[in-house]
Design a protein around this motif. Structure first.
Motif, PDB file in Angstrom:
ATOM      1  N   UNK A  91       0.833  -1.211   0.000  1.00 36.88           N
ATOM      2  CA  UNK A  91       0.000   0.000   0.000  1.00 36.88           C
ATOM      3  C   UNK A  91       0.865   1.257   0.000  1.00 36.88           C
ATOM      4  N   UNK A  92       1.881   1.260   0.850  1.00 34.50           N
ATOM      5  CA  UNK A  92       2.762   2.437   0.948  1.00 34.50           C
ATOM      6  C   UNK A  92       3.461   2.699  -0.375  1.00 34.50           C
ATOM      7  N   UNK A  93       3.850   1.631  -1.080  1.00 28.47           N
ATOM      8  CA  UNK A  93       4.551   1.784  -2.361  1.00 28.47           C
ATOM      9  C   UNK A  93       3.626   2.277  -3.464  1.00 28.47           C
ATOM     10  N   UNK A  94       2.321   2.154  -3.254  1.00 24.06           N
ATOM     11  CA  UNK A  94       1.389   2.574  -4.312  1.00 24.06           C
ATOM     12  C   UNK A  94       0.834   3.980  -4.081  1.00 24.06           C
ATOM     13  N   UNK A  95       1.350   4.667  -3.075  1.00 25.65           N
ATOM     14  CA  UNK A  95       0.844   5.991  -2.699  1.00 25.65           C
ATOM     15  C   UNK A  95       0.884   6.991  -3.857  1.00 25.65           C
ATOM     16  N   UNK A  96       1.963   7.034  -4.591  1.00 30.58           N
ATOM     17  CA  UNK A  96       2.103   8.035  -5.662  1.00 30.58           C
ATOM     18  C   UNK A  96       1.610   7.539  -7.021  1.00 30.58           C
ATOM     19  N   UNK A  97       0.655   6.634  -7.009  1.00 29.81           N
ATOM     20  CA  UNK A  97       0.094   6.143  -8.260  1.00 29.81           C
ATOM     21  C   UNK A  97       1.009   5.205  -9.026  1.00 29.81           C
ATOM     22  N   UNK A  98       1.904   4.533  -8.303  1.00 26.22           N
ATOM     23  CA  UNK A  98       2.832   3.593  -8.942  1.00 26.22           C
ATOM     24  C   UNK A  98       2.054   2.426  -9.559  1.00 26.22           C
ATOM     25  N   UNK A  99       2.590   1.888 -10.654  1.00 29.08           N
ATOM     26  CA  UNK A  99       1.952   0.729 -11.293  1.00 29.08           C
ATOM     27  C   UNK A  99       2.296  -0.531 -10.502  1.00 29.08           C
ATOM     28  N   UNK A 100       1.583  -1.608 -10.809  1.00 27.95           N
ATOM     29  CA  UNK A 100       1.875  -2.900 -10.163  1.00 27.95           C
ATOM     30  C   UNK A 100       3.330  -3.288 -10.436  1.00 27.95           C
ATOM     31  N   UNK A 101       3.783  -3.057 -11.668  1.00 28.87           N
ATOM     32  CA  UNK A 101       5.170  -3.391 -12.037  1.00 28.87           C
ATOM     33  C   UNK A 101       6.160  -2.574 -11.209  1.00 28.87           C
ATOM     34  N   UNK A 102       5.858  -1.283 -11.018  1.00 27.10           N
ATOM     35  CA  UNK A 102       6.741  -0.410 -10.210  1.00 27.10           C
ATOM     36  C   UNK A 102       6.844  -0.931  -8.774  1.00 27.10           C
ATOM     37  N   UNK A 112      -4.941  -6.737  -3.013  1.00 26.20           N
ATOM     38  CA  UNK A 112      -6.313  -7.233  -2.961  1.00 26.20           C
ATOM     39  C   UNK A 112      -6.722  -7.537  -1.519  1.00 26.20           C
ATOM     40  N   UNK A 113      -5.809  -8.161  -0.786  1.00 28.96           N
ATOM     41  CA  UNK A 113      -6.071  -8.483   0.613  1.00 28.96           C
ATOM     42  C   UNK A 113      -6.236  -7.205   1.445  1.00 28.96           C
ATOM     43  N   UNK A 114      -5.363  -6.214   1.195  1.00 22.40           N
ATOM     44  CA  UNK A 114      -5.434  -4.943   1.933  1.00 22.40           C
ATOM     45  C   UNK A 114      -6.742  -4.214   1.635  1.00 22.40           C
ATOM     46  N   UNK A 115      -7.174  -4.265   0.379  1.00 25.19           N
ATOM     47  CA  UNK A 115      -8.444  -3.622  -0.014  1.00 25.19           C
ATOM     48  C   UNK A 115      -9.609  -4.294   0.734  1.00 25.19           C
ATOM     49  N   UNK A 116      -9.563  -5.629   0.789  1.00 24.06           N
ATOM     50  CA  UNK A 116     -10.603  -6.373   1.507  1.00 24.06           C
ATOM     51  C   UNK A 116     -10.631  -6.028   2.990  1.00 24.06           C
ATOM     52  N   UNK A 117      -9.460  -5.959   3.605  1.00 26.41           N
ATOM     53  CA  UNK A 117      -9.385  -5.702   5.049  1.00 26.41           C
ATOM     54  C   UNK A 117      -9.799  -4.272   5.412  1.00 26.41           C
ATOM     55  N   UNK A 118      -9.591  -3.341   4.479  1.00 22.84           N
ATOM     56  CA  UNK A 118      -9.966  -1.949   4.770  1.00 22.84           C
ATOM     57  C   UNK A 118     -11.401  -1.653   4.338  1.00 22.84           C
ATOM     58  N   UNK A 119     -12.045  -2.632   3.693  1.00 22.50           N
ATOM     59  CA  UNK A 119     -13.437  -2.465   3.269  1.00 22.50           C
ATOM     60  C   UNK A 119     -13.597  -1.391   2.201  1.00 22.50           C
ATOM     61  N   UNK A 120     -12.598  -1.289   1.317  1.00 22.92           N
ATOM     62  CA  UNK A 120     -12.629  -0.251   0.280  1.00 22.92           C
ATOM     63  C   UNK A 120     -12.749  -0.891  -1.101  1.00 22.92           C
ATOM     64  N   UNK A 121     -12.837  -0.028  -2.137  1.00 23.99           N
ATOM     65  CA  UNK A 121     -13.074  -0.544  -3.499  1.00 23.99           C
ATOM     66  C   UNK A 121     -11.819  -0.623  -4.356  1.00 23.99           C
ATOM     67  N   UNK A 122     -10.802   0.142  -4.012  1.00 21.59           N
ATOM     68  CA  UNK A 122      -9.567   0.111  -4.818  1.00 21.59           C
ATOM     69  C   UNK A 122      -8.386   0.483  -3.937  1.00 21.59           C
ATOM     70  N   UNK A 123      -7.189   0.417  -4.501  1.00 26.43           N
ATOM     71  CA  UNK A 123      -6.020   0.611  -3.644  1.00 26.43           C
ATOM     72  C   UNK A 123      -5.851   2.047  -3.164  1.00 26.43           C
ATOM     73  N   UNK A 124      -6.293   3.036  -3.949  1.00 26.41           N
ATOM     74  CA  UNK A 124      -6.162   4.423  -3.485  1.00 26.41           C
ATOM     75  C   UNK A 124      -7.083   4.670  -2.278  1.00 26.41           C
ATOM     76  N   UNK A 125      -8.288   4.089  -2.330  1.00 21.39           N
ATOM     77  CA  UNK A 125      -9.189   4.186  -1.172  1.00 21.39           C
ATOM     78  C   UNK A 125      -8.597   3.443   0.025  1.00 21.39           C
ATOM     79  N   UNK A 126      -7.955   2.317  -0.261  1.00 25.84           N
ATOM     80  CA  UNK A 126      -7.341   1.526   0.814  1.00 25.84           C
ATOM     81  C   UNK A 126      -6.208   2.312   1.474  1.00 25.84           C
TER      82      UNK A 126
END
Length: 201
Positions: free
Chosen positions: A149-160, A177-191
């Motif tokens: 999650x922390x690595x995706x903060x700046x809109x990084x791609x999955x590859x990044x 996917x697991x983090x999104x489920x645990x936070x009850x959100x719809x996508x990684x930015x919401x997570x």
């Protein structure tokens, strides 16, 4: 004299704190830093009795630095002083060995007294925050889910993210996917947003 180190990235706030604490009859501010990655070196050089650390600092978070101080300068007591009274932050601060957790909007007399209490071996926690932390429960995210999650903060791609964490893309997808489920959100930015609000990131 109680020797104090201040870590605060806002120059005016840092200067005001140093001035106010310096007016206490038994305190001396021996080091001031504006970055998290300067905390340990400053503590080793100045040998403070107490380190007052903000959480969100450039270079390194105050929570990470607190954990390092426990190893590198075990005689230095750590107090987290933050604008963000988030339950997850409190939990992480305690896990990092902090002697206290205070929010910045309290009176300076309380801060000075908290420093004295920490030096006496007491744990000092903002009461409202302690109650919120107990009701919030533990952080449900694993260390790797937090990393992804922390690595995706700046809109990084999955590859990044995969490259940064030395993981395969499918593994990164699973963590997110697991983090999104645990936070009850719809996508990684919401997570990311939800995890930050709770102080889990």
């Amino acid at each position: 004299m109680i020797r104090v180190l201040l870590a605060e990235d806002q120059g005016m706030m840092r200067g005001a704190l140093a001035l106010l604490l310096g007016m206490e009859h038994d305190m001396e501010v021996v080091a001031q830093v504006g970055r998290g990655d300067e905390i340990v070196d400053a503590a080793l050089a100045a040998r403070p009795d107490v380190a007052l650390l903000d959480i969100e600092l450039p270079g390194r978070s105050g929570l990470d630095a607190a954990a390092d101080l426990r190893t590198e300068a075990p005689d230095c007591r750590v107090l987290i002083l933050t604008t963000f009274g988030r339950p997850g932050y409190l939990r992480r601060a305690m896990e990092a060995g902090a002697a206290g957790f205070l929010v910045k909007d309290g009176p300076v007399e309380d801060l000075a007294e908290s420093i004295r209490k920490a030096l006496r071996g007491e744990t000092v926690i903002d009461p409202a925050l302690a109650a919120a932390a107990l009701s919030a429960g533990p952080n449900p995210l694993t260390a790797r889910e937090r990393d992804a999650l922390a690595a995706s903060v700046d809109g990084a791609t999955i590859a990044d993210i995969a490259t940064a964490l030395h993981l395969s893309e499918s593994t990164v997808r699973n963590y997110l996917s697991s983090a999104i489920g645990k936070t009850g959100t719809r996508n990684r930015m919401e997570a990311v947003r939800a995890a930050r609000q709770q102080g889990w990131l």
